[in-house]
Design an enzyme around this catalytic site. Structure first.
Site, PDB file in Angstrom:
ATOM      1  N   GLY A  74      24.005 -20.544  51.852  1.00 40.99           N
ATOM      2  CA  GLY A  74      22.610 -20.012  51.279  1.00 40.99           C
ATOM      3  C   GLY A  74      22.540 -20.016  49.856  1.00 40.99           C
ATOM      4  O   GLY A  74      23.267 -20.411  49.209  1.00 40.99           O
ATOM      5  N   HIS A  83      -1.354 -48.686  65.993  1.00 38.28           N
ATOM      6  CA  HIS A  83      -0.053 -49.208  66.607  1.00 38.28           C
ATOM      7  C   HIS A  83       0.406 -50.395  66.073  1.00 38.28           C
ATOM      8  O   HIS A  83      -0.451 -51.449  65.603  1.00 38.28           O
ATOM      9  CB  HIS A  83      -0.571 -49.560  68.125  1.00 38.28           C
ATOM     10  CG  HIS A  83       0.657 -50.139  68.947  1.00 38.28           C
ATOM     11  ND1 HIS A  83       1.445 -49.312  69.632  1.00 38.28           N
ATOM     12  CD2 HIS A  83       0.905 -51.461  69.187  1.00 38.28           C
ATOM     13  CE1 HIS A  83       2.333 -50.337  70.231  1.00 38.28           C
ATOM     14  NE2 HIS A  83       1.961 -51.573  69.974  1.00 38.28           N
TER      15      HIS A  83
HETATM   16  P1  NAI Z   1      20.892 -21.920  54.733  1.00 38.67           P
HETATM   17  O1  NAI Z   1      20.423 -20.326  54.802  1.00 38.67           O
HETATM   18  O2  NAI Z   1      19.766 -22.935  55.460  1.00 38.67           O
HETATM   19  O3  NAI Z   1      22.012 -22.205  55.670  1.00 38.67           O
HETATM   20  C1  NAI Z   1      23.345 -21.509  55.477  1.00 38.67           C
HETATM   21  C2  NAI Z   1      23.888 -21.334  56.729  1.00 38.67           C
HETATM   22  O4  NAI Z   1      25.503 -21.125  56.715  1.00 38.67           O
HETATM   23  C3  NAI Z   1      23.564 -20.397  57.794  1.00 38.67           C
HETATM   24  O5  NAI Z   1      23.311 -21.102  59.039  1.00 38.67           O
HETATM   25  C4  NAI Z   1      24.674 -19.417  57.945  1.00 38.67           C
HETATM   26  O6  NAI Z   1      24.610 -18.909  59.358  1.00 38.67           O
HETATM   27  C5  NAI Z   1      25.783 -20.096  57.322  1.00 38.67           C
HETATM   28  N1  NAI Z   1      26.895 -19.259  56.873  1.00 38.67           N
HETATM   29  C6  NAI Z   1      26.728 -18.175  56.140  1.00 38.67           C
HETATM   30  N2  NAI Z   1      27.874 -17.659  55.661  1.00 38.67           N
HETATM   31  C7  NAI Z   1      28.830 -18.367  56.451  1.00 38.67           C
HETATM   32  C8  NAI Z   1      30.481 -18.420  56.459  1.00 38.67           C
HETATM   33  N3  NAI Z   1      30.823 -17.463  55.903  1.00 38.67           N
HETATM   34  N4  NAI Z   1      30.837 -19.094  57.390  1.00 38.67           N
HETATM   35  C9  NAI Z   1      30.233 -20.017  58.102  1.00 38.67           C
HETATM   36  N5  NAI Z   1      28.877 -20.172  57.919  1.00 38.67           N
HETATM   37  C10 NAI Z   1      28.140 -19.438  57.199  1.00 38.67           C
HETATM   38  O7  NAI Z   1      21.194 -22.321  53.270  1.00 38.67           O
HETATM   39  P2  NAI Z   1      21.638 -23.646  52.614  1.00 38.67           P
HETATM   40  O8  NAI Z   1      21.850 -24.816  53.481  1.00 38.67           O
HETATM   41  O9  NAI Z   1      22.591 -23.281  51.701  1.00 38.67           O
HETATM   42  O10 NAI Z   1      20.153 -24.034  51.875  1.00 38.67           O
HETATM   43  C11 NAI Z   1      19.703 -22.908  50.860  1.00 38.67           C
HETATM   44  C12 NAI Z   1      18.023 -22.970  51.011  1.00 38.67           C
HETATM   45  O11 NAI Z   1      17.943 -24.270  50.476  1.00 38.67           O
HETATM   46  C13 NAI Z   1      17.719 -22.932  52.106  1.00 38.67           C
HETATM   47  O12 NAI Z   1      16.519 -21.857  52.178  1.00 38.67           O
HETATM   48  C14 NAI Z   1      16.834 -24.234  52.452  1.00 38.67           C
HETATM   49  O13 NAI Z   1      15.819 -24.234  53.136  1.00 38.67           O
HETATM   50  C15 NAI Z   1      16.731 -24.974  50.788  1.00 38.67           C
HETATM   51  N6  NAI Z   1      17.013 -26.115  51.097  1.00 38.67           N
HETATM   52  C16 NAI Z   1      16.107 -26.978  51.660  1.00 38.67           C
HETATM   53  C17 NAI Z   1      16.186 -28.441  51.802  1.00 38.67           C
HETATM   54  C18 NAI Z   1      15.225 -29.278  52.528  1.00 38.67           C
HETATM   55  O14 NAI Z   1      14.169 -28.684  52.707  1.00 38.67           O
HETATM   56  N7  NAI Z   1      15.631 -30.194  52.926  1.00 38.67           N
HETATM   57  C19 NAI Z   1      17.457 -28.938  51.334  1.00 38.67           C
HETATM   58  C20 NAI Z   1      18.327 -28.153  50.845  1.00 38.67           C
HETATM   59  C21 NAI Z   1      18.122 -26.725  50.620  1.00 38.67           C
END
Ligand code: NAI
Length: 465
Positions: free
Chosen positions: A271, A440
């Site tokens: 996160g 298509h």
């Molecule tokens: P995220 O909030 O999407 O996912 C973090 C995950 O880590 C969660 O599923 C959580 O349950 C897990 N987690 C947390 N602590 C943990 C632990 N100690 N052990 C194991 N699992 C744990 O956050 P993420 O992937 O870091 O992305 C950050 C932000 O950036 C998000 O809001 C995302 O939407 C945005 N982002 C968007 C992208 C896109 O639109 N393609 C690409 C990259 C980031």
């Protein structure tokens, strides 16, 4: 800090040059305001420099590697199919993609007369900021604090080892990890796990919740898990990491209730947290650590707006840009509001995942629904490309057939979702989508077909009678 105000105050000061900040600045300038934007790093923020664009450049490399693997079965014989990844060259290629885009933002800002000040800004009052502790800037109308976010570092002992990386540092790594443990199967973890698996590393994805990308519609989350596993990514859900230890030549990741995992590198993808230093000592109201804002992106301080990741409403570049524009318009007296329900989300990779609106479970909690699915394996264009994984799922109201949610896992899902988002925003029904003539052969036909299937009248799936 009592330096004199030596200049005529601009109408708007924007702090932060990421998607929220630079769009706010451009929009305010377009509307006739004088604007000063303060940025301490390169323009473009996380999206351009450490997020969306760099990771997409690397995911394209993963696609090329996957395509090489498919070549022989499509009748293309490559004499020596072995390959190695030259990571410094991949990083240089990534940087060559990013640099002109960063320069482009500077040109756009200059073309609209936005003054860009380099430095670190902190608010001193709701209308005043100090840059690098020296230069005082005041705003005549409003301050837009688009200060963004940074990777969260969980309190896991050993996280400070230099081989424990975040998305900020992994994308510039020049030494290829041999084994990568990714902590967190969210958007960042899933995308980068795929990149480094394609590059040849052994990758293990650890997730505290029971599902990968737990925010997804449950069916898509399961399909994504299977597809990541098919690509050789080891996945463990419902696990907690208790420590990361230095084991000499590598690291050992301790997982509660299970055996240690060896790793050359660890990625923390758990996160992001907002970077609120730009508010200085001002007492801005927060909610769960993010700046509390209303639909016009107003923070609790008079005349101060906080669009983008700072408020945590939708931590996505396109949402940030939309918020930046809303903040600028509102600050200049316009009527504008941000509606997070219309924001599509995406996870890039192979297959891509994209969604808009309610998951099936969320929709069912609000009333009766009808659900239609259409597999890419039944779509001619997807089959021609060899991209037969995945499906489109349409969730519509049972009575009026309004589009409540659209969920896509499969090729080019991030492009397809925009049609779904547009139609949903326009309150189009499943009937209207099913009757909309689609070119298509295209992947978009799957949207039309899944809407028809939700109504029980899809002709390109076997009859259920
Ligand atoms: P995220 O909030 O999407 O996912 C973090 C995950 O880590 C969660 O599923 C959580 O349950 C897990 N987690 C947390 N602590 C943990 C632990 N100690 N052990 C194991 N699992 C744990 O956050 P993420 O992937 O870091 O992305 C950050 C932000 O950036 C998000 O809001 C995302 O939407 C945005 N982002 C968007 C992208 C896109 O639109 N393609 C690409 C990259 C980031």
């Amino acid at each position: 800090m009592n330096a004199p105000l030596s200049e005529i105050p601009p109408d708007i000061i924007v702090i932060g040059g990421g998607p929220a900040g630079y769009v706010a600045a451009l929009e305010a300038a377009r509307l006739g305001a004088s604007v000063t934007l303060v940025e301490r790093g390169p323009l473009g923020g996380t999206c351009l420099n450490r997020g969306c664009i760099p990771s997409k450049t690397f995911l394209r490399n993963a696609e090329i590697i996957e395509a090489l693997g498919q070549a022989a079965s499509r009748g293309i014989r490559i004499a020596d199919p072995s390959f190695t990844v030259d990571l410094p060259q991949a990083v240089a290629a990534k940087n060559a993609v990013v640099a002109p885009l960063v320069a482009g933002i500077g040109q756009l800002l200059a073309s609209r007369g936005v003054e860009v000040v380099r430095g670190d800004a902190a608010l001193r009052s709701p209308r005043e900021a100090v840059v690098d502790g020296a230069r005082r800037l005041a705003a005549a109308k409003a301050v837009i604090v688009a200060c963004g976010s940074r990777p969260a570092v969980p309190p896991i002992p050993g996280s400070d080892d230099p081989r424990v990386l975040t998305s900020d540092t992994l994308l510039d790594l020049t030494e290829l990890p041999t084994s990568l443990v990714v902590i967190g199967a969210g958007v960042v973890g899933i995308e980068l796990a795929q990149v480094f698996r394609a590059y040849g590393a052994a990758v293990t994805l650890l997730e505290a919740e029971e599902r990968v990308a737990p925010f997804l519609d449950a069916e898509l989350s399961e399909a994504l898990r299977q597809s990541l596993a098919r690509r050789g990514i080891a996945i463990r859900t419902g696990v907690r990491v208790s420590a990361i230890r230095d084991a000499g030549s590598g690291l050992r990741v301790s997982v509660e209730g299970a055996s240690d995992l060896p790793a050359s590198h660890v990625l923390l993808a758990t996160g992001r947290v907002p970077d609120l230093a730009a508010f200085g000592a001002l007492p801005v109201e927060t909610r769960r650590g993010f700046v509390a804002v209303d639909d016009a992106l107003r923070a609790s301080l008079p005349g101060v707006y906080a669009p983008g990741d700072a408020n945590g409403r939708a931590m996505l570049a396109h949402a940030a840009a939309a918020m930046g524009a809303v903040a600028a318009r509102h600050a200049l007296g316009g009527r504008a509001a941000f509606d997070a329900r219309q924001v599509p989300g995406c996870i890039y990779g192979a297959p891509e995942v994209a969604w808009v609106g309610l998951t099936e479970a969320q929709a069912r909690a609000e009333g009766e629904v009808t659900v239609g699915r259409f597999p890419f394996a039944a779509n001619g264009r997807a089959r021609s490309a060899g991209h037969t994984e995945g499906f489109v799922k349409v969730v519509a109201g049972a009575r009026h057939h309004e589009l409540l949610g659209v969920h896509i896992i499969g090729p080019h899902a991030s492009e397809l979702i925009n049609e779904a988002a547009a139609l949903r925003n326009m309150e189009v029904t499943a009937e209207e989508l099913a009757d909309l003539i689609h070119a298509h052969p295209t992947l978009s036909e799957t949207l039309m077909e899944s809407a028809a299937q939700a109504l029980g009248r899809c002709l390109h799936l076997p009859s259920q009678r």
